[in-house]
Design a protein around this motif. Structure first.
Motif, PDB file in Angstrom:
ATOM      1  N   TYR A  32       0.791  -1.225   0.000  1.00  0.00           N
ATOM      2  CA  TYR A  32       0.000   0.000   0.000  1.00  0.00           C
ATOM      3  C   TYR A  32       0.830   1.284   0.000  1.00  0.00           C
ATOM      4  CZ  TYR A  32      -3.502  -3.514   0.756  1.00  0.00           C
ATOM      5  OH  TYR A  32      -4.293  -4.623   0.603  1.00  0.00           O
ATOM      6  N   PHE A  40      -5.364  -0.897  -5.471  1.00  0.00           N
ATOM      7  CA  PHE A  40      -6.338  -1.626  -4.646  1.00  0.00           C
ATOM      8  C   PHE A  40      -7.741  -1.037  -4.840  1.00  0.00           C
ATOM      9  CE2 PHE A  40      -8.782  -2.292  -0.741  1.00  0.00           C
ATOM     10  CZ  PHE A  40      -8.977  -3.654  -0.889  1.00  0.00           C
ATOM     11  N   ILE A  43      -9.034  -2.502  -7.865  1.00  0.00           N
ATOM     12  CA  ILE A  43      -9.434  -3.909  -7.647  1.00  0.00           C
ATOM     13  C   ILE A  43     -10.871  -3.970  -7.127  1.00  0.00           C
ATOM     14  CG2 ILE A  43      -9.055  -5.896  -6.085  1.00  0.00           C
ATOM     15  CD1 ILE A  43      -6.038  -5.411  -6.370  1.00  0.00           C
ATOM     16  N   TYR A  49     -14.004  -9.228  -8.527  1.00  0.00           N
ATOM     17  CA  TYR A  49     -13.719  -9.065  -7.090  1.00  0.00           C
ATOM     18  C   TYR A  49     -14.980  -8.540  -6.391  1.00  0.00           C
ATOM     19  CZ  TYR A  49     -10.898  -7.893  -2.939  1.00  0.00           C
ATOM     20  OH  TYR A  49     -10.369  -7.829  -1.672  1.00  0.00           O
ATOM     21  N   LEU A  51     -15.831  -8.887  -3.289  1.00  0.00           N
ATOM     22  CA  LEU A  51     -15.681  -8.736  -1.833  1.00  0.00           C
ATOM     23  C   LEU A  51     -16.113  -7.347  -1.322  1.00  0.00           C
ATOM     24  CD1 LEU A  51     -12.523 -10.012   0.087  1.00  0.00           C
ATOM     25  CD2 LEU A  51     -13.586  -7.848   0.642  1.00  0.00           C
ATOM     26  N   GLY A 156     -13.990  -5.075   5.654  1.00  0.00           N
ATOM     27  CA  GLY A 156     -13.247  -5.360   4.423  1.00  0.00           C
ATOM     28  C   GLY A 156     -12.458  -6.643   4.416  1.00  0.00           C
ATOM     29  N   SER A 157     -12.623  -7.481   5.447  1.00  0.00           N
ATOM     30  CA  SER A 157     -11.893  -8.748   5.545  1.00  0.00           C
ATOM     31  C   SER A 157     -10.376  -8.577   5.615  1.00  0.00           C
ATOM     32  CB  SER A 157     -12.259  -9.722   4.402  1.00  0.00           C
ATOM     33  OG  SER A 157     -11.979 -11.056   4.800  1.00  0.00           O
ATOM     34  N   THR A 158      -9.935  -7.455   6.173  1.00  0.00           N
ATOM     35  CA  THR A 158      -8.490  -7.285   6.384  1.00  0.00           C
ATOM     36  C   THR A 158      -7.972  -8.355   7.339  1.00  0.00           C
ATOM     37  OG1 THR A 158      -8.741  -4.926   6.004  1.00  0.00           O
ATOM     38  CG2 THR A 158      -6.720  -5.609   7.092  1.00  0.00           C
ATOM     39  N   ASN A 161      -5.976 -11.187   5.940  1.00  0.00           N
ATOM     40  CA  ASN A 161      -4.577 -11.061   5.545  1.00  0.00           C
ATOM     41  C   ASN A 161      -3.615 -11.332   6.701  1.00  0.00           C
ATOM     42  OD1 ASN A 161      -5.701  -8.380   3.487  1.00  0.00           O
ATOM     43  ND2 ASN A 161      -5.173 -10.405   2.758  1.00  0.00           N
ATOM     44  N   TYR A 201      -8.645 -12.929  -7.737  1.00  0.00           N
ATOM     45  CA  TYR A 201      -7.258 -12.576  -7.400  1.00  0.00           C
ATOM     46  C   TYR A 201      -6.323 -12.703  -8.612  1.00  0.00           C
ATOM     47  CZ  TYR A 201      -8.843 -12.238  -2.637  1.00  0.00           C
ATOM     48  OH  TYR A 201      -9.514 -11.833  -1.505  1.00  0.00           O
ATOM     49  N   THR A 208      -4.864  -6.931 -10.538  1.00  0.00           N
ATOM     50  CA  THR A 208      -4.286  -7.567  -9.347  1.00  0.00           C
ATOM     51  C   THR A 208      -2.826  -7.939  -9.616  1.00  0.00           C
ATOM     52  OG1 THR A 208      -6.500  -8.429  -8.889  1.00  0.00           O
ATOM     53  CG2 THR A 208      -4.693  -9.323  -7.586  1.00  0.00           C
ATOM     54  N   PHE A 211      -0.946  -4.828  -9.062  1.00  0.00           N
ATOM     55  CA  PHE A 211      -0.912  -4.570  -7.611  1.00  0.00           C
ATOM     56  C   PHE A 211       0.211  -5.383  -6.964  1.00  0.00           C
ATOM     57  CE2 PHE A 211      -2.899  -6.067  -3.487  1.00  0.00           C
ATOM     58  CZ  PHE A 211      -2.946  -4.851  -2.827  1.00  0.00           C
ATOM     59  N   MET A 247      -1.103 -15.177  -2.942  1.00  0.00           N
ATOM     60  CA  MET A 247      -0.530 -14.495  -4.105  1.00  0.00           C
ATOM     61  C   MET A 247       0.990 -14.629  -4.026  1.00  0.00           C
ATOM     62  SD  MET A 247      -2.855 -11.251  -5.093  1.00  0.00           S
ATOM     63  CE  MET A 247      -1.907 -10.019  -4.243  1.00  0.00           C
ATOM     64  N   GLU A 277       1.086 -12.580  -0.230  1.00  0.00           N
ATOM     65  CA  GLU A 277      -0.155 -12.393   0.536  1.00  0.00           C
ATOM     66  C   GLU A 277      -0.888 -13.716   0.696  1.00  0.00           C
ATOM     67  OE1 GLU A 277      -3.460  -8.996   0.218  1.00  0.00           O
ATOM     68  OE2 GLU A 277      -3.835 -10.586  -1.229  1.00  0.00           O
ATOM     69  N   SER A 279      -4.897 -14.596   1.716  1.00  0.00           N
ATOM     70  CA  SER A 279      -6.197 -13.991   1.999  1.00  0.00           C
ATOM     71  C   SER A 279      -7.114 -15.116   2.479  1.00  0.00           C
ATOM     72  CB  SER A 279      -6.712 -13.336   0.713  1.00  0.00           C
ATOM     73  OG  SER A 279      -7.855 -12.582   0.982  1.00  0.00           O
TER      74      SER A 279
HETATM   75  C1  AVI Z   1      -7.278  -5.899   1.812  1.00  0.00           C
HETATM   76  N1  AVI Z   1      -7.540  -7.311   1.598  1.00  0.00           N
HETATM   77  C2  AVI Z   1      -8.733  -7.741   2.349  1.00  0.00           C
HETATM   78  C3  AVI Z   1      -7.605  -7.715   0.188  1.00  0.00           C
HETATM   79  C4  AVI Z   1      -7.904  -9.233   0.063  1.00  0.00           C
HETATM   80  O1  AVI Z   1      -8.825  -9.562  -0.665  1.00  0.00           O
HETATM   81  O2  AVI Z   1      -7.243 -10.021   0.735  1.00  0.00           O
HETATM   82  C5  AVI Z   1      -6.294  -7.400  -0.522  1.00  0.00           C
HETATM   83  C6  AVI Z   1      -6.266  -7.894  -1.933  1.00  0.00           C
HETATM   84  N2  AVI Z   1      -5.321  -8.630  -2.449  1.00  0.00           N
HETATM   85  C7  AVI Z   1      -5.592  -8.902  -3.690  1.00  0.00           C
HETATM   86  N3  AVI Z   1      -6.749  -8.366  -4.009  1.00  0.00           N
HETATM   87  C8  AVI Z   1      -7.178  -7.711  -2.907  1.00  0.00           C
END
Ligand code: AVI
Length: 317
Positions: A32, A40, A43, A49, A51, A156-158, A161, A201, A208, A211, A247, A277, A279
């Protein structure tokens, strides 16, 4: 943390993550920077996506019910303020019974805090806290009035991560700062078919991928590294055992990359990856278990039907 301390932490994490471990890895918080935050945001608009749109829909649905759970005056604190867009409906709902509302945005990013202040200033007295989540909650717990309840928002489901163990520790640490009648509204993405998760993703436009690859560009800019982004490719993998999308950045050739700012050279085999990452995706039952283990009582659950995602309200017992 000062800019110098942050830069030093990045250099330390890069050195450790790219030279000292069997599986190379970098913490996802480094996505970030300015470019990464903009990517992001892009995304969240991708058709694949779902979410963020699900999170926004469920927050809008649960917001009017939130004031009913609290007897005291509510002070709102959001972990990872982001743009503040989702938070609007929560503040609007709380303002119905409490016109003078205090909202604390907790984030290490000054840019995010500023964006959040301009988005929400008309709805509440917005106070930015530029610090880690736990530091912010500790500060608020110490200076709140006895007649106030804290409502912590972690949307946001952080939480996904974090590692599983890290999430459990973090939630218990948050709970330790709270008193009975305080609450945590947690947003979490639910398990769904890999055929839905993988394109989320690894989208068709490559946003992505950009990103993820931007981490290499960030190391080039901030640490004088010599990464050639085209010699890595973005990979998204469903890890069934961990219920997580991972990822990675996969090296397309054998190569050595100097990273002077981290005082190291990273050597890659062809096909070797940097894990950037995880998720995690949850089940409602798994989340209830996490709440109990951290010392919370689950008081409300709201789920999105289109993109399985849950907003769950946990009260400190
Ligand atoms: C911030 N977080 C919840 C996102 C996720 O979906 O895990 C970050 C992200 N990574 C790839 N796309 C979005």
């Amino acid at each position: 943390m000062t800019a110098a301390a942050l830069a030093n932490e990045f250099a330390i994490d890069v050195r450790a993550g790219l030279t000292e471990r069997a599986q190379k890895a970098l913490p996802p918080k480094y996505f970030y920077d300015g470019m990464g935050s903009a990517l992001f945001e892009a995304i969240t608009l991708l058709p694949e996506y779902g979410l963020t749109r699900a999170d926004e829909r469920v927050v809008r649905r649960c917001a009017p019910e939130l004031p009913g759970w609290f007897r005291n005056e509510v002070v709102v604190a959001e972990l990872g303020s982001g743009s503040g867009r989702k938070t609007r409906s929560i503040l609007e709902a709380l303002r119905v019974c409490q016109p003078a509302l205090d909202y604390y945005a907790i984030d290490v990013s000054r840019t995010a805090l500023e964006a959040c202040r301009s988005e929400l200033a008309a709805l509440a007295r917005v106070s930015p806290l530029e610090c880690t989540y736990l530091q912010g909650v500790r500060h608020l717990a110490a200076c709140r009035q006895p007649h106030q309840s804290l409502l912590i928002l972690f949307l946001g489901s952080t939480i996904g991560n974090f590692t599983k163990a890290g999430a459990a520790r973090f939630l218990a640490d948050i709970r330790a700062q709270l008193q009975p009648d305080d609450g945590l509204l947690l947003g979490a993405d639910l398990v769904k078919a890999p055929a839905i998760l993988l394109p989320a993703y690894d989208d068709a436009l490559g946003v992505t991928a950009a990103f993820n690859l931007n981490l290499l560009v960030r190391m080039n800019r901030e640490l004088g590294a010599c990464f050639e982004p085209r010699s890595f490719r973005h990979m998204a993998i469903w890890n069934e055992r961990e219920s997580a999308i991972e990822m990675h950045l996969c090296s397309v050739a054998k190569q050595e990359v100097a990273i002077p700012g981290a005082g190291c050279v990273a050597a890659f085999r062809e096909g070797e990856t940097i894990w950037t990452e995880a998720s995690h995706k949850y089940t409602a039952a798994g989340l209830r278990e996490m709440a109990g283990a951290a010392g919370f009582q689950v008081s409300g659950e709201w789920t999105d039907a289109r993109w399985p995602f849950v907003e769950t309200l946990w009260l400190a017992e």
